[in-house]
Design a protein around this motif. Structure first.
Motif, PDB file in Angstrom:
ATOM      1  N   CYS A   1       0.671  -1.217  -0.086  1.00  0.00           N
ATOM      2  CA  CYS A   1      -0.167  -0.030   0.006  1.00  0.00           C
ATOM      3  C   CYS A   1       0.936   1.393   0.185  1.00  0.00           C
ATOM      4  O   CYS A   1       0.555   2.211  -0.743  1.00  0.00           O
ATOM      5  CB  CYS A   1      -0.890  -0.121   1.243  1.00  0.00           C
ATOM      6  SG  CYS A   1      -2.086   1.611   1.341  1.00  0.00           S
TER       7      CYS A   1
ATOM      8  N   LYS B   1       0.915   4.171  -2.907  1.00  0.00           N
ATOM      9  CA  LYS B   1       0.498   5.508  -2.252  1.00  0.00           C
ATOM     10  C   LYS B   1       1.723   6.485  -2.646  1.00  0.00           C
ATOM     11  O   LYS B   1       1.389   7.771  -2.728  1.00  0.00           O
ATOM     12  CB  LYS B   1       0.017   5.605  -0.897  1.00  0.00           C
ATOM     13  CG  LYS B   1      -1.448   4.898  -0.848  1.00  0.00           C
ATOM     14  CD  LYS B   1      -2.514   5.448  -1.679  1.00  0.00           C
ATOM     15  CE  LYS B   1      -3.731   4.900  -1.548  1.00  0.00           C
ATOM     16  NZ  LYS B   1      -4.853   5.680  -2.344  1.00  0.00           N
TER      17      LYS B   1
ATOM     18  N   LYS C   1      -1.142   6.819  -6.872  1.00  0.00           N
ATOM     19  CA  LYS C   1      -1.350   7.400  -5.389  1.00  0.00           C
ATOM     20  C   LYS C   1      -3.065   7.648  -5.254  1.00  0.00           C
ATOM     21  O   LYS C   1      -3.478   7.358  -4.088  1.00  0.00           O
ATOM     22  CB  LYS C   1      -0.581   8.609  -5.210  1.00  0.00           C
ATOM     23  CG  LYS C   1      -0.814   9.815  -5.670  1.00  0.00           C
ATOM     24  CD  LYS C   1      -0.169  10.894  -5.200  1.00  0.00           C
ATOM     25  CE  LYS C   1      -0.323  12.344  -6.146  1.00  0.00           C
ATOM     26  NZ  LYS C   1      -0.852  12.404  -6.859  1.00  0.00           N
TER      27      LYS C   1
ATOM     28  N   GLY D   1      -1.502   4.879   4.111  1.00  0.00           N
ATOM     29  CA  GLY D   1      -2.411   5.448   3.285  1.00  0.00           C
ATOM     30  C   GLY D   1      -3.628   4.730   2.677  1.00  0.00           C
ATOM     31  O   GLY D   1      -4.107   4.950   1.802  1.00  0.00           O
ATOM     32  N   SER D   2      -3.938   3.767   3.367  1.00  0.00           N
ATOM     33  CA  SER D   2      -4.984   2.945   2.723  1.00  0.00           C
ATOM     34  C   SER D   2      -6.545   3.714   2.885  1.00  0.00           C
ATOM     35  O   SER D   2      -6.365   4.468   3.906  1.00  0.00           O
ATOM     36  CB  SER D   2      -5.174   1.561   3.720  1.00  0.00           C
ATOM     37  OG  SER D   2      -5.658   1.696   4.847  1.00  0.00           O
ATOM     38  N   ASP D   3      -7.233   3.330   2.184  1.00  0.00           N
ATOM     39  CA  ASP D   3      -8.676   4.255   2.015  1.00  0.00           C
ATOM     40  C   ASP D   3      -9.710   3.222   3.106  1.00  0.00           C
ATOM     41  O   ASP D   3     -10.573   4.008   3.275  1.00  0.00           O
ATOM     42  CB  ASP D   3      -8.877   4.271   0.822  1.00  0.00           C
ATOM     43  CG  ASP D   3      -8.053   4.972  -0.066  1.00  0.00           C
ATOM     44  OD1 ASP D   3      -8.256   6.267  -0.251  1.00  0.00           O
ATOM     45  OD2 ASP D   3      -7.108   4.387  -0.725  1.00  0.00           O
TER      46      ASP D   3
END
Length: 133
Positions: free
Chosen positions: A67, A71, A77, A100-102
């Motif tokens: 990840c 990103k 990104k 930075g995972s959503d």
């Protein structure tokens, strides 16, 4: 007719990859699978998925590292990355946000959870049920 949504599923478990492929395929998605982070990084360049589901616990390059690499790459990104894990502790989720995972999905996941993630992160995603031919 609109193009199918390109979804990448990265998991070292063949069962999980096949399950996700089946569930997402039923929703009309084109599913690209990868068995680990290294495998995935090459395929991201080739296939340009619109959303990526990645398992946290994998050999070689784990989900957090994968990840973070996605990103930190200016070309990728903006692709939403959803972490998948059987561990759903506060620390695991916090670490996911740091890289930075959503979103963070807990395994075993349901078809509904996958589709909800697609709706939440892919503007305009509409399930395209496969018609039996």
């Amino acid at each position: 007719m609109q193009q199918p949504l390109k979804v990448m599923v990265i998991d070292d478990s063949r069962t999980i990859r096949r399950t996700a492929q089946l569930l997402l395929g039923e929703a009309g998605c084109e599913v690209i699978t990868a068995s680990d982070g290294f495998d995935a990084l090459a395929k991201i360049v080739d296939h340009a998925p619109q959303i990526i589901f990645v398992d946290v616990l994998m050999p070689r390059l784990d989900g957090y590292q994968t990840c973070a690499l996605i990103k930190h790459n200016s070309a990728f990104k903006d692709i939403p990355v959803i972490l998948l894990s059987s561990r759903d502790g506060v620390f695991d989720k916090a670490r996911g946000r740091v890289v930075g995972s959503d979103q963070f999905l807990t395994k075993p996941f349901s078809k509904q959870a996958l589709l909800d993630a697609l709706r939440a992160h892919v503007p305009g995603f509409v399930e395209q049920p496969q018609h039996a031919s």
